[in-house]
Design an enzyme around this catalytic site. Structure first.
Site, PDB file in Angstrom:
ATOM      1  N   HIS A  29      52.625  37.849  64.504  1.00  0.00           N
ATOM      2  CA  HIS A  29      53.817  38.646  64.753  1.00  0.00           C
ATOM      3  C   HIS A  29      54.908  38.246  63.764  1.00  0.00           C
ATOM      4  CE1 HIS A  29      52.620  40.110  68.907  1.00  0.00           C
ATOM      5  NE2 HIS A  29      53.192  41.167  68.351  1.00  0.00           N
TER       6      HIS A  29
ATOM      7  N   CYS B  39      49.671  45.526  69.960  1.00  0.00           N
ATOM      8  CA  CYS B  39      49.336  44.319  69.186  1.00  0.00           C
ATOM      9  C   CYS B  39      48.263  43.501  69.889  1.00  0.00           C
ATOM     10  CB  CYS B  39      50.580  43.469  68.963  1.00  0.00           C
ATOM     11  SG  CYS B  39      51.844  44.235  67.941  1.00  0.00           S
TER      12      CYS B  39
ATOM     13  N   ARG C 268      55.460  48.675  77.987  1.00  0.00           N
ATOM     14  CA  ARG C 268      56.861  48.936  78.348  1.00  0.00           C
ATOM     15  C   ARG C 268      57.278  50.341  77.934  1.00  0.00           C
ATOM     16  NH1 ARG C 268      61.418  48.760  75.371  1.00  0.00           N
ATOM     17  NH2 ARG C 268      60.274  47.880  73.591  1.00  0.00           N
TER      18      ARG C 268
ATOM     19  N   GLU D 290      49.357  34.069  66.689  1.00  0.00           N
ATOM     20  CA  GLU D 290      48.870  34.251  68.058  1.00  0.00           C
ATOM     21  C   GLU D 290      47.549  33.517  68.273  1.00  0.00           C
ATOM     22  OE1 GLU D 290      50.763  35.401  70.169  1.00  0.00           O
ATOM     23  OE2 GLU D 290      52.226  36.544  68.997  1.00  0.00           O
TER      24      GLU D 290
END
Length: 198
Positions: free
Chosen positions: A161, A141, A88, A78
């Site tokens: 990730h 994250c 979510r 990232e």
């Protein structure tokens, strides 16, 4: 050189999380690099708190946090942590921030201090599928990455990730972390160590 690696506990009904399971294969020490690992809660509040507490104790030279991206097929290094949360699903504490800033007084984003492009290129040369990602999502994250980068200054720190184990074996993930550590150690020897300023 001491590198602190973190992974997450299971979440969303899962029984395990490869982001932490792959760290169990790391040795305590290899080629002059000390490996310290810890499992973090999937919690917007507690994950950053526990990471920063452990950093104060360990005083690492680099920090690499891992998390699961179930829909990805490669390791995703990232590049940026966003000042944004939009969950979510609830975290493991039941929190579900929606369309919120992580820090109303903070910058819109922080860039990773890991050399993500060279690292991704190195991993691919080693036969480990890897890519640079421009989004760490908007879940725990990303929150952890943003909070981490807010305090580390120029010390190498960032987030990777990992995919599901159906797409990449744990042993491959572990080997990737070993290779990443070796690269950071080589760079550290060139520039001199810079421990976190705690």
């Amino acid at each position: 050189m001491k590198i602190l690696f973190t992974g997450f506990e299971p979440f969303d009904g899962g029984s395990s999380n490869p982001s932490y399971e792959c760290l169990k294969g790391l040795p305590p020490m290899a080629d002059g690099v000390e490996f310290v690992t810890m499992e973090l809660p999937v919690s917007f509040r507690r994950a950053p708190e526990r990471l920063l507490e452990r950093m104060k104790v360990e005083r690492p030279d680099a920090v690499i946090c891992l998390g699961l991206a179930a829909n990805r097929e490669k390791l995703s290094l990232e590049k940026v942590g966003l000042n944004y949360a939009h969950a979510r699903i609830p975290d493991n504490d039941g929190m579900q921030p929606r369309d919120l800033l992580l820090d109303p007084a903070g910058p819109a984003a922080y860039f990773s201090t890991l050399p993500v492009v060279p690292l991704a290129e190195m991993l691919n040369r080693e036969g480990i599928p890897a890519e640079v990602s421009l989004t760490a999502g908007a879940y725990v994250c990303n929150c952890l990455l943003y909070r981490l980068l807010a305090v580390v200054g120029t010390m190498p720190a960032g987030f990777i990730h990992v995919p599901r184990t159906e797409k990449m074996a744990l042993e491959t993930m572990t080997r990737a972390m070993m290779q990443t550590a070796a690269c950071l150690a080589a760079e550290s020897r060139k520039r001199g160590n810079h421990a976190i300023p705690f």
